[in-house]
Design a protein around this motif. Structure first.
Motif, mmCIF file in Angstrom:
data_model
loop_
_atom_site.group_PDB
_atom_site.id
_atom_site.type_symbol
_atom_site.label_atom_id
_atom_site.label_comp_id
_atom_site.label_asym_id
_atom_site.label_seq_id
_atom_site.Cartn_x
_atom_site.Cartn_y
_atom_site.Cartn_z
ATOM 1 N N ASP A 172 3.973 -3.041 1.127
ATOM 2 C CA ASP A 172 3.684 -1.685 0.682
ATOM 3 C C ASP A 172 4.793 -1.097 -0.188
ATOM 4 O OD1 ASP A 172 5.438 -1.714 2.804
ATOM 5 O OD2 ASP A 172 4.765 0.213 3.606
ATOM 6 N N GLU A 173 5.855 -1.856 -0.433
ATOM 7 C CA GLU A 173 6.992 -1.353 -1.168
ATOM 8 C C GLU A 173 6.869 -1.691 -2.655
ATOM 9 O OE1 GLU A 173 11.689 -1.324 -0.265
ATOM 10 O OE2 GLU A 173 10.737 -3.275 -0.279
ATOM 11 N N THR A 174 7.239 -0.756 -3.516
ATOM 12 C CA THR A 174 7.201 -1.010 -4.955
ATOM 13 C C THR A 174 8.471 -1.725 -5.391
ATOM 14 O OG1 THR A 174 8.252 1.087 -5.509
ATOM 15 C CG2 THR A 174 5.833 1.068 -5.346
ATOM 16 N N ARG A 184 8.287 -6.529 1.603
ATOM 17 C CA ARG A 184 7.474 -5.510 2.254
ATOM 18 C C ARG A 184 6.280 -5.263 1.341
ATOM 19 N NH1 ARG A 184 12.412 -1.489 3.765
ATOM 20 N NH2 ARG A 184 13.401 -2.877 5.257
#
Length: 77
Positions: free
Chosen positions: A64-66, A62
């Motif tokens: 946008d995921e850290t 993903r």
């Protein structure tokens, strides 16, 4: 001084033949070819399986995921 003459190459060839022998060089080249074929086969096998983790789960990305959030999500499941 930058290029070698034919005599330099002949001396190198003689030294290589003395060190490895006439029969050893084709054997080494055959082993090298087998290694390259095995490497290519392994790479194609990895691509066929897709991206999987050690436990057999597919890796989900993903954008946008850290990294920390991904680790927390993975530990919950």
């Amino acid at each position: 001084m930058g290029s070698f003459s034919i005599w330099h190459w002949l001396i190198v060839l003689v030294v290589v033949l003395l060190l490895f022998g006439r029969g050893k060089i084709p054997e080494l080249m055959g082993d090298m070819a087998k290694g390259i074929k095995s490497f290519k086969k392994g790479m194609s096998d990895d691509e066929a399986e897709g991206a999987k983790t050690a436990d057999g789960k597919t890796v989900e990305h993903r954008p946008d995921e850290t990294v920390q959030a991904a680790k927390e999500r993975a530990s919950k499941s």
